[in-house]
Scaffold this active site. Sequence first.
Site, PDB file in Angstrom:
ATOM      1  N   LYS A 124       5.124   8.425  -1.245  1.00 35.24           N
ATOM      2  CA  LYS A 124       3.746   7.910  -1.241  1.00 35.24           C
ATOM      3  C   LYS A 124       2.854   8.599  -0.197  1.00 35.24           C
ATOM      4  O   LYS A 124       2.438   9.721  -0.433  1.00 35.24           O
ATOM      5  CB  LYS A 124       3.759   6.390  -1.078  1.00 35.24           C
ATOM      6  N   ASP A 153      14.026   1.547   3.066  1.00 37.78           N
ATOM      7  CA  ASP A 153      13.120   2.137   2.083  1.00 37.78           C
ATOM      8  C   ASP A 153      11.704   2.027   2.639  1.00 37.78           C
ATOM      9  O   ASP A 153      11.094   0.956   2.611  1.00 37.78           O
ATOM     10  CB  ASP A 153      13.252   1.399   0.740  1.00 37.78           C
ATOM     11  N   PHE A 176      11.659  -3.592  -4.438  1.00 34.92           N
ATOM     12  CA  PHE A 176      11.353  -2.520  -5.387  1.00 34.92           C
ATOM     13  C   PHE A 176      11.761  -1.193  -4.769  1.00 34.92           C
ATOM     14  O   PHE A 176      11.388  -0.889  -3.644  1.00 34.92           O
ATOM     15  CB  PHE A 176       9.855  -2.490  -5.720  1.00 34.92           C
TER      16      PHE A 176
HETATM   17  C1  LIG Z   1       6.549   3.028  -4.868  1.00 33.86           C
HETATM   18  C2  LIG Z   1       7.880   2.686  -4.291  1.00 33.86           C
HETATM   19  C3  LIG Z   1       9.052   3.333  -4.723  1.00 33.86           C
HETATM   20  C4  LIG Z   1       9.064   4.298  -5.882  1.00 33.86           C
HETATM   21  O1  LIG Z   1       8.382   5.478  -5.602  1.00 33.86           O
HETATM   22  P1  LIG Z   1       8.006   6.450  -6.830  1.00 33.86           P
HETATM   23  O2  LIG Z   1       7.318   7.595  -6.151  1.00 33.86           O
HETATM   24  O3  LIG Z   1       7.152   5.688  -7.763  1.00 33.86           O
HETATM   25  O4  LIG Z   1       9.290   6.871  -7.459  1.00 33.86           O
HETATM   26  C5  LIG Z   1      10.236   3.021  -4.087  1.00 33.86           C
HETATM   27  N1  LIG Z   1      10.275   2.133  -3.070  1.00 33.86           N
HETATM   28  C6  LIG Z   1       9.175   1.489  -2.636  1.00 33.86           C
HETATM   29  C7  LIG Z   1       9.287   0.527  -1.500  1.00 33.86           C
HETATM   30  C8  LIG Z   1       7.946   1.729  -3.232  1.00 33.86           C
HETATM   31  O5  LIG Z   1       6.856   1.068  -2.824  1.00 33.86           O
END
Ligand SMILES: *Cc1c(COP(=O)(O)O)cnc(C)c1O
Length: 404
Positions: free
Chosen positions: A252, A223, A138
Site C-alpha cells: 500500500k 501484517d 484481512f
Molecule cells: C490491503 C491489505 C492486504 C492486501 O494487499 P493487496 O495489495 O490488496 O494484495 C493485506 N493485508 C492488509 C492488512 C491489508 O490492508
Amino acid sequence: MSHTPSRQDFDHYMAPNYSPQQVIPVRGEGSRLWDQEGREYIDFAGGIAVNSLGHCHPVLVDALKTQGEKLWHLSNVFTNEPALKLAKALVERTFADKVFLCSSGGEANEAALKLARRWAVDNHGEHKDKIISFYQSFHGRTFFTVSVGGQPKYSQGFGPVPGGILHATYNDLESVRKLVGDDTCAIMVEPMQGEGGIVPGTQDFLQGLRDLCDEHQALLIFDEVQTGVGRSGELYAYKNYGITPDILTSAKSLGGGFPVGAMLATDAVAKSLVIGTHGSTYGGNALASAVALAAVEFIDTPEVLEGVKKRHDLFCEHLETINRKHGVFKEIRGMGLLMGAQMADAFEGCAKDILPLAIEEGLMALIAGPNVLRMAPSLVIPEADIVEGMARLERAIERLVATE
Ligand SMILES: *Cc1c(COP(=O)(O)O)cnc(C)c1O
C-alpha cells in the site's frame, strides 16, 4: 474519433467483482481529484491507504520519470540498483536484516506465510505447522491469505481451503492461549485491524502475542500492509508499541500509488528462504523500487511523521465536532492517518450510505465493514483540504440524518 470511456463500459468489459462509484476521476493533484466532467473532489480515501503522498507528488513523479528513462525491469536473473537501495533503506530503518520484494500486500503475506512454514520445517519439523490469526482480519486475496484472514466470506466457495489455520479473537489473549502450543508455527496479526473496522491492537495484547511466540518458539508476523510507511505516525506501527515481530509485511503506502510490496525478516528466519524456495517475476522491479525508495526516504523524516500525528488530532477534532451536532458516531478511533468512525446504534449498517452522498458533496471516503466510516488520506494533506473535506462530510451526514 476516439471513444471516451464511461461507467457503462465497466459493466460491459470488466469482470463483475467490483461495483465502483458512478464518477470516473481523470486527474489528481495532492489531495484533490477531478472527474470527467471537471468536478473536483477532496480525497480522504487515498486509494485505500495507498496514495501516501497524495496524487502526483513531485518527488514520486520525479523518481518515476528519472527511472523510467533509465531501466524498468530485468527480472531476478539480474539484480538492479533501485531494488538494492530500497532493501538497504528498509533494513536500516527497521528491525529486519533481509527483504523480499514483490508487487502487492497479498503477495508479501503469501511470502511471509510460506517462509514461516519453511522455517518451522527446517528448525523444528513437519508437525509445527499451525498458523494462528484473527477473526475479522484481512491479509489479502490469494487462497492462502484469504484462508488465514478471518472473514469467511472471502475464503468460502472456492473448494478445499489450506489446512493448519486457526482463528482467535482480536484483542483477546485468552482466546489465543487456548489455541497456541508447540505445534504453533506463527501468529499473523495486524497491529491495527484495517478492513476489519479500524481496531487498534492493545499494548497488552500485542505484547502477549510476542511472549506466547517466544514461549512456544513460534514466529510473530505483523501484517503492516495498511498500517505501514508512516500511516500510523511512525514508519511502521510496531514502533509505536515497541514490540518487534520476526516478519513484517508492507505494501500500500510503500509505493505511494505504484504497485510494490515487501516482506521484511530477521536473518535467523530469512535464511530458510534458500535459492528456489520462492519468487516473483516482478519482485524488485526497478521502476517500482525507485518510486518506493523515494516514498520511504520522503516519509521517514521527523517533519512528515510529526505532521501525521498533528493531522490525526485535527481529523479527530473535526469528527468529534460533527458528532456533537449530529450524533451519528459511537466511537472515533485509529492511529495516525488511518481513522475510523463507528456508526451509532441508530445508524447501524449505514456507513456505506455516506459514500455516495459524500461523492455528491465532493468528498471521497471509505468504509471498513458495514459500520465504520474509514479515512486514509495523504500523509501530507494540507490543513485547508482537511477543513474543506470535513465541511463536505458534514453536509453528507446532514443528508444521511435527514433520510433516516
Ligand atoms: C490491503 C491489505 C492486504 C492486501 O494487499 P493487496 O495489495 O490488496 O494484495 C493485506 N493485508 C492488509 C492488512 C491489508 O490492508
